[in-house]
Design a protein around this motif. Sequence first.
Motif, mmCIF file in Angstrom:
data_model
loop_
_atom_site.group_PDB
_atom_site.id
_atom_site.type_symbol
_atom_site.label_atom_id
_atom_site.label_comp_id
_atom_site.label_asym_id
_atom_site.label_seq_id
_atom_site.Cartn_x
_atom_site.Cartn_y
_atom_site.Cartn_z
ATOM 1 N N THR A 74 0.823 -1.203 0.000
ATOM 2 C CA THR A 74 0.000 0.000 0.000
ATOM 3 C C THR A 74 0.854 1.249 0.000
ATOM 4 N N THR A 95 -8.057 5.710 -4.177
ATOM 5 C CA THR A 95 -7.048 6.654 -3.704
ATOM 6 C C THR A 95 -7.449 8.057 -4.111
ATOM 7 N N ILE A 108 -3.261 12.529 0.868
ATOM 8 C CA ILE A 108 -3.685 11.297 0.209
ATOM 9 C C ILE A 108 -4.458 10.434 1.190
ATOM 10 N N LEU A 130 0.949 4.221 -2.911
ATOM 11 C CA LEU A 130 0.782 5.650 -2.712
ATOM 12 C C LEU A 130 1.855 6.432 -3.439
ATOM 13 N N ASN A 151 -5.848 6.534 0.975
ATOM 14 C CA ASN A 151 -5.816 5.325 0.163
ATOM 15 C C ASN A 151 -6.511 4.196 0.917
ATOM 16 N N THR A 197 -6.206 12.013 -3.911
ATOM 17 C CA THR A 197 -5.090 12.923 -3.673
ATOM 18 C C THR A 197 -5.580 14.343 -3.843
ATOM 19 N N GLN A 254 -9.654 -0.815 -4.335
ATOM 20 C CA GLN A 254 -8.771 0.302 -3.994
ATOM 21 C C GLN A 254 -9.326 1.618 -4.505
#
Length: 232
Positions: free
Chosen positions: A8, A203, A57, A12, A59, A205, A201
Amino acid sequence: MRTVHRTTAGTLTSLLAGAALVGCGGEGGGPAQKSASELLDEANARMEKLSSLTIEISNTVGEDRVTWRMTTDLKSRCQVRNTFSRSGTLEQIRIGETDYVRPDKAYLEAWSGNDLGAAHPGTWAKVPVSRAREGDGLSRCTRPFESFGTAKKGEATRIDGREALGLDVTDPADKEGTYTFYVATEGEPHLLKAVYRSGKQVTTTSFSDFDEPLDIRPPASADVLDPGEPAG
């Protein structure tokens, strides 16, 4: 679960490096007259010229969650907080050639293979930047904004009170993943947010505090463990 966490953290880093841009620049006209590639290219150029910003971020992979926040001059001064839902928190201040790192107990126990110098739970340790290695949890202050994939225009929205346009990007190297980049369409053409989705997943940002003054200082000397002395 340690392998999952290491993967992980690496994800990132790669996603952030990819949070950028595509295509050839265009000339003149507003957002409506420019292609998605031109808008991304314009944002890329603006982000490369920043003197400072904050990057956040979040995640999520299944039940695992990582949050990461960095304020940086994009050169050699930055402050970072990295929190893993199952394996603790690591704080970092990088100033020039020196890292100050402060892990909590859970982080040290879960990431015992990382070389953090004389780090002890809740105590700052002073570590030369030359000791930093990929995968040790420490961050660079620099961030690339690189081109990839094919972009098309998505939906207009507002991000942190600013008008923005979503730009959907597909990357042949990542057939399962989808990216949406949100570029400001009022004021400076900053990249405001990027969202990546692939299976379980997600994510997100976010970029903010563009060109804001920074106040990044070392911890008080009394709070820094001398690597030549044992912890008390």
